[in-house]
Design an enzyme around this catalytic site. Structure first.
Site, short mmCIF file in Angstrom:
data_model
loop_
_atom_site.label_atom_id
_atom_site.label_comp_id
_atom_site.label_asym_id
_atom_site.label_seq_id
_atom_site.Cartn_x
_atom_site.Cartn_y
_atom_site.Cartn_z
CG ASP A 1 -2.13 -1.31 0.84
OD1 ASP A 1 -2.07 -1.51 0.19
OD2 ASP A 1 -2.51 -1.28 2.01
CG ASP B 1 -3.60 -4.76 -3.14
OD1 ASP B 1 -3.41 -5.67 -4.08
OD2 ASP B 1 -4.22 -5.88 -2.69
#
Length: 318
Positions: free
Chosen positions: A155, A178
């Protein structure tokens, strides 16, 4: 009690006077070694006037600044410009599992304001790899990032507000899982995207009524040694939108290209490619619910067009 009130009044007076002295378009210099007007970036941000109608530069000299920063909503037209991209570093080390902090409080830099520019700076979350750890968290609109580095693990970049517009030019972004995620409309031009482990590059959560989400144009996707099974993206929410066009996709990109996250999202995910190159760009085994754009469709997708909306914002002119 009277003495305390007097001290508070004097303190407020000094703060107001300091702010007023910087109520102009002059550049503010920050330096850890004391050669600037401020030693911390936070101090420089604090003296900027709310809703400025002029362009203000905070010039940050080489150094490592361990600061957890917020550019608040009431500021605008500020540019944070580093002396050297690789040697002007803003860093912090929060991660989601510190005191149950959760992902969205882990940022090193949070940009709540509109019309903010970052140039020649490294934004880093250097926490141990023990959970989600955001380096850059954006909520403002019309944000520009030029020649910056964004370093983290899971992230790294959270584009946190639907319908906001972000433009990244010539940046380096690395992470694990991600590491570019969220609901904003963001254009990445001529960026290098490095995967540090086998996982996923993007996790878009584009709203259903947003025409565009993440667009990567003329970017280069690379990976650390022994990383060889990376997906281009998976939809964090229904209707996630991600497009790679004119990009170089390395050997680490999986032949199927995309993952659904949850099976039903295959029905709504907007996963697109056009004119990519490299071993990772081969399309024979791509998932059937992704799509290759036609040349005519691709020609319609430009920063000017996707960012225009009501105000005709054009980050290319920055």
């Amino acid at each position: 009690m009277k003495k305390l009130l007097l001290l508070i009044a004097l303190s407020l007076s000094v703060t107001v006077q300091a702010a007023k002295s910087y109520d102009n378009p002059d550049t503010i210099v920050v330096a850890r070694d004391g050669t600037g007007e401020f030693r911390t970036i936070d101090e420089a941000i604090e003296v900027c006037r709310a809703f400025m109608d002029y362009h203000k530069v905070i010039y940050i000299k080489k150094g490592t600044y361990k600061e957890k920063l917020v550019i608040p909503q009431w500021l605008q037209n500020i540019e944070l410009c580093g002396e050297d991209r690789d040697e002007t570093i803003i860093t912090y080390d929060d991660h989601a599992n510190i005191n149950k902090m959760g992902t969205f409080r882990t940022y090193t830099l949070k940009v709540e304001a509109n019309d903010i520019t970052l140039k020649n700076i490294t934004i880093e979350n250097n926490s141990a790899r023990l959970g989600q750890a955001v380096a850059l968290h954006t909520e403002g609109d019309r944000l520009v990032f030029i020649n910056c580095r964004f370093i983290g693990h899971q992230d790294t970049i959270y584009t946190g507000m639907p319908y906001t517009r972000l433009y990244f030019k010539g940046c380096y972004i690395c992470g694990t899982t991600d590491f570019i995620f969220g609901p904003s409309t963001a254009w990445f031009e001529d960026c290098t995207i490095e995967s540090l482990v086998n996982s996923y590059v993007t996790a878009a959560s584009t709203p259903a009524d947003a025409a565009y989400g993440y667009i990567f144009n003329n970017c280069r996707l690379i990976a650390k040694e022994n990383v060889d099974k990376v997906y281009l993206g998976r939809p964090w929410r229904d209707y996630g939108y991600t497009l790679f066009m004119n990009c170089e996709l390395g050997t680490h990109i999986r032949p199927e290209g995309w993952h659904h996250w949850e099976k039903h999202r295959e029905q709504t995910a907007r996963y697109l490619e056009y004119n990519n190159r490299g071993i990772g760009a081969q399309t024979q085994q791509r998932v059937p619910w992704s799509r290759q754009l036609s040349k005519k469709e691709a020609q319609q997708i430009t920063p000017e067009r996707i960012f225009a909306r009501q105000d005709n914002w054009n980050p290319i002119s920055k």
